[in-house]
Design an enzyme around this catalytic site. Structure first.
Site, PDB file in Angstrom:
ATOM      1  N   GLY A  10       0.819  -1.208   0.000  1.00  0.00           N
ATOM      2  CA  GLY A  10       0.000   0.000   0.000  1.00  0.00           C
ATOM      3  C   GLY A  10       0.853   1.258   0.000  1.00  0.00           C
ATOM      4  N   GLY A  36      -3.619  -2.018  -2.335  1.00  0.00           N
ATOM      5  CA  GLY A  36      -2.189  -1.881  -2.639  1.00  0.00           C
ATOM      6  C   GLY A  36      -1.943  -2.147  -4.112  1.00  0.00           C
ATOM      7  CG  ASP A  56      -8.053 -11.851   3.261  1.00  0.00           C
ATOM      8  OD1 ASP A  56      -7.770 -11.213   4.290  1.00  0.00           O
ATOM      9  OD2 ASP A  56      -9.216 -11.983   2.840  1.00  0.00           O
ATOM     10  CG  ASN A  99      -5.462 -14.436  11.604  1.00  0.00           C
ATOM     11  OD1 ASN A  99      -5.762 -15.209  12.522  1.00  0.00           O
ATOM     12  ND2 ASN A  99      -6.176 -14.350  10.491  1.00  0.00           N
ATOM     13  NE  ARG A 106       2.544 -19.015  14.437  1.00  0.00           N
ATOM     14  CZ  ARG A 106       1.479 -18.447  13.863  1.00  0.00           C
ATOM     15  NH1 ARG A 106       0.315 -18.427  14.489  1.00  0.00           N
ATOM     16  NH2 ARG A 106       1.567 -17.888  12.675  1.00  0.00           N
ATOM     17  CE1 TYR A 145      -9.005   2.694   8.679  1.00  0.00           C
ATOM     18  CE2 TYR A 145      -9.484   4.854   9.603  1.00  0.00           C
ATOM     19  CZ  TYR A 145      -8.578   3.939   9.098  1.00  0.00           C
ATOM     20  OH  TYR A 145      -7.238   4.275   9.018  1.00  0.00           O
ATOM     21  CE  LYS A 149      -6.753   0.892  11.005  1.00  0.00           C
ATOM     22  NZ  LYS A 149      -5.464   0.238  10.726  1.00  0.00           N
ATOM     23  CE1 TYR A 159      -4.502 -11.675  21.060  1.00  0.00           C
ATOM     24  CE2 TYR A 159      -2.362 -12.708  20.773  1.00  0.00           C
ATOM     25  CZ  TYR A 159      -3.724 -12.708  20.569  1.00  0.00           C
ATOM     26  OH  TYR A 159      -4.316 -13.743  19.888  1.00  0.00           O
ATOM     27  CB  THR A 175       0.239   9.947   6.278  1.00  0.00           C
ATOM     28  OG1 THR A 175       0.363   9.996   7.708  1.00  0.00           O
ATOM     29  CG2 THR A 175       1.625   9.801   5.671  1.00  0.00           C
TER      30      THR A 175
HETATM   31  P1  NAD Z   1      -3.473   1.667   1.660  1.00  0.00           P
HETATM   32  O1  NAD Z   1      -4.879   1.354   1.309  1.00  0.00           O
HETATM   33  O2  NAD Z   1      -2.608   2.260   0.628  1.00  0.00           O
HETATM   34  O3  NAD Z   1      -2.737   0.382   2.234  1.00  0.00           O
HETATM   35  C1  NAD Z   1      -3.399  -0.653   2.901  1.00  0.00           C
HETATM   36  C2  NAD Z   1      -2.824  -1.969   2.415  1.00  0.00           C
HETATM   37  O4  NAD Z   1      -3.448  -3.056   3.111  1.00  0.00           O
HETATM   38  C3  NAD Z   1      -3.059  -2.211   0.924  1.00  0.00           C
HETATM   39  O5  NAD Z   1      -1.859  -2.622   0.328  1.00  0.00           O
HETATM   40  C4  NAD Z   1      -4.103  -3.314   0.902  1.00  0.00           C
HETATM   41  O6  NAD Z   1      -4.052  -4.084  -0.270  1.00  0.00           O
HETATM   42  C5  NAD Z   1      -3.751  -4.077   2.162  1.00  0.00           C
HETATM   43  N1  NAD Z   1      -4.842  -4.879   2.720  1.00  0.00           N
HETATM   44  C6  NAD Z   1      -6.101  -4.468   3.058  1.00  0.00           C
HETATM   45  N2  NAD Z   1      -6.808  -5.497   3.556  1.00  0.00           N
HETATM   46  C7  NAD Z   1      -5.973  -6.574   3.568  1.00  0.00           C
HETATM   47  C8  NAD Z   1      -6.118  -7.927   3.977  1.00  0.00           C
HETATM   48  N3  NAD Z   1      -7.280  -8.401   4.488  1.00  0.00           N
HETATM   49  N4  NAD Z   1      -5.059  -8.758   3.861  1.00  0.00           N
HETATM   50  C9  NAD Z   1      -3.903  -8.311   3.344  1.00  0.00           C
HETATM   51  N5  NAD Z   1      -3.700  -7.039   2.942  1.00  0.00           N
HETATM   52  C10 NAD Z   1      -4.729  -6.184   3.039  1.00  0.00           C
HETATM   53  O7  NAD Z   1      -3.559   2.620   2.940  1.00  0.00           O
HETATM   54  P2  NAD Z   1      -2.407   3.404   3.699  1.00  0.00           P
HETATM   55  O8  NAD Z   1      -2.736   4.838   3.664  1.00  0.00           O
HETATM   56  O9  NAD Z   1      -1.072   2.962   3.230  1.00  0.00           O
HETATM   57  O10 NAD Z   1      -2.655   2.909   5.205  1.00  0.00           O
HETATM   58  C11 NAD Z   1      -1.823   1.918   5.791  1.00  0.00           C
HETATM   59  C12 NAD Z   1      -2.216   1.742   7.254  1.00  0.00           C
HETATM   60  O11 NAD Z   1      -2.023   2.967   7.960  1.00  0.00           O
HETATM   61  C13 NAD Z   1      -3.692   1.347   7.444  1.00  0.00           C
HETATM   62  O12 NAD Z   1      -3.783   0.426   8.507  1.00  0.00           O
HETATM   63  C14 NAD Z   1      -4.347   2.647   7.833  1.00  0.00           C
HETATM   64  O13 NAD Z   1      -5.489   2.430   8.635  1.00  0.00           O
HETATM   65  C15 NAD Z   1      -3.225   3.337   8.603  1.00  0.00           C
HETATM   66  N6  NAD Z   1      -3.399   4.794   8.568  1.00  0.00           N
HETATM   67  C16 NAD Z   1      -3.110   5.508   7.443  1.00  0.00           C
HETATM   68  C17 NAD Z   1      -3.332   6.876   7.423  1.00  0.00           C
HETATM   69  C18 NAD Z   1      -3.006   7.713   6.215  1.00  0.00           C
HETATM   70  O14 NAD Z   1      -3.272   8.929   6.245  1.00  0.00           O
HETATM   71  N7  NAD Z   1      -2.437   7.167   5.157  1.00  0.00           N
HETATM   72  C19 NAD Z   1      -3.862   7.522   8.549  1.00  0.00           C
HETATM   73  C20 NAD Z   1      -4.187   6.749   9.658  1.00  0.00           C
HETATM   74  C21 NAD Z   1      -3.933   5.387   9.678  1.00  0.00           C
END
Ligand code: NAD
Ligand code: UDP
Length: 325
Positions: A10, A36, A56, A99, A106, A145, A149, A159, A175
């Protein structure tokens, strides 16, 4: 160190994987490519220390060999994505987080959770410290969402308390940077794409709502500092400079030399009115401080968007209020 990064293809995840590879770590990326993009990590696949397994993480997560750290970023992150995928968002925040926690336990590995400023909801306290419990509508459209979270944080802390897991929580604020998808519906990517395409910039509401925008390189430094520290957090990771959405629109038109006008559209339900992190804890415990001013970060991001404009694909249409039609 061998680090497993979920969501590593991503936007944030790919920059994080790059930073870990650059400093000599081995990185195993797990991603289902739902939001991603393979292009984000294509250059990393040439490195012997990088591998990516399509997976996944809500299903069984199998990683062979010793793991030293697990960084869990997998989750839809843009409102546009989680409105379209509410059940998947809840699943990855619950089953997916468990997971990844199990994988860490582990292996006796450190676990870092990518949480979010959204756990504060539409905050009644401003600016937000980590001690604030938040103001979240548990049944509104954003709840899939926000509550996922919040559950992830609760599970991560359980945990730690029950199994002495070595955990850390990062609460990431808005970001931006290269590799955002131009049609992901987030404000920075939308404004830049619209300005470059000569379209009107879609300001939701009157644009007086605020956000604090952090450049992705700054955020990644914070995540790596948290990984290397012994602290559990939670830590706010964000740039404490606060902007209205309207100010952002004006800055984007300036940086892109665009003559695009502003088009005012209805504000999405439960859209937080104000958001700004207090980062004293991260400054003092992690020695972390964001360094890239918004105008400079926007210039890098605009350059990247301009260089990609021929190769990026358009997703389905969306409605005016930011929801998929
Ligand atoms: P993004 O959508 O670009 O990246 C998320 C990634 O997770 C993608 O590559 C997607 O394919 C993968 N993904 C989603 N569900 C999945 C699953 N079940 N199994 C495997 N892969 C899975 O978003 P991002 O902006 O890069 O955000 C990354 C993390 O940072 C997220 O957890 C998001 O909540 C957190 N976050 C981001 C921001 C921001 O402003 N970018 C702000 C707060 C929190
Ligand atoms: N926003 C906007 N126009 C857009 C996309 C978003 O005015 O085209 C607003 C949105 O209503 C919110 C802010 O910009 O107030 C940040 O939205 P984003 O989706 O980037 O992130 P959020 O902080 O809401 O998760």
């Amino acid at each position: 160190m061998r680090v497993v990064v979920s969501g590593g293809s991503g936007f944030v995840g790919s920059h994080l994987c790059e930073a870990l590879i650059r400093r000599g770590d081995m990185v195993s990326c797990l991603d289902d490519f739902s939001s991603g993009r393979p292009e984000n990590i294509a250059h990393l696949l040439r490195e012997a220390r990088f591998q990516c397994t399509p997976c996944d993480v809500t299903e069984e997560v199998k990683v062979s060999g010793k793991v030293d750290a697990v960084m869990h970023l997998a989750s839809p992150a843009s409102p546009f994505d989680y409105y379209r995928h509410p059940l998947e968002t809840l699943a990855v925040g619950s089953r997916g987080t468990e997971n990844m926690l199990r994988l860490a336990v582990r292996n006796d590995a450190r676990f870092v959770l990518a949480s979010t400023s959204e756990i504060y909801g539409d905050p009644l306290e401003h600016p937000q410290t980590e001690d604030y419990w938040g103001h979240v509508n548990p049944i509104g459209p954003r709840s899939v969402y926000d509550e996922a979270k919040r559950f992830s944080e609760a599970l991560t802390m359980a945990y730690r308390r029950s199994l002495s897991a070595d955990i850390a929580i990062a609460r990431i604020f808005n970001t931006y940077g290269p590799r955002m998808r131009p049609h992901d519906g987030r404000v920075v990517s939308s404004f830049i794409r619209q300005a470059l395409d000569g379209e009107a910039l879609t300001v939701f509401g009157d644009g007086s709502q605020t956000r604090s925008f952090c450049y992705v390189d700054d955020l990644v430094r914070g995540l790596v500092a948290l990984l290397d520290s012994p602290h559990p957090g939670p830590f706010n990771l964000g740039n404490p400079k606060e902007w209205t959405v309207r100010q952002l629109a004006e800055l984007v038109t300036l940086v892109t030399h665009s003559s695009s006008e502003l088009r005012f559209l209805p504000l999405p339900v439960d859209d937080p009115a104000r958001r700004r992190p207090v980062i004293t804890r991260a400054r003092e415990s992690l020695g972390w401080n964001p360094q890239v001013p918004l105008e400079e970060g926007l210039r890098h991001t605009v350059d990247w968007f301009a260089s990609q404009s021929q190769t990026l694909v358009r997703p389905p249409e969306r409605s005016a209020a930011g929801r998929p039609s």
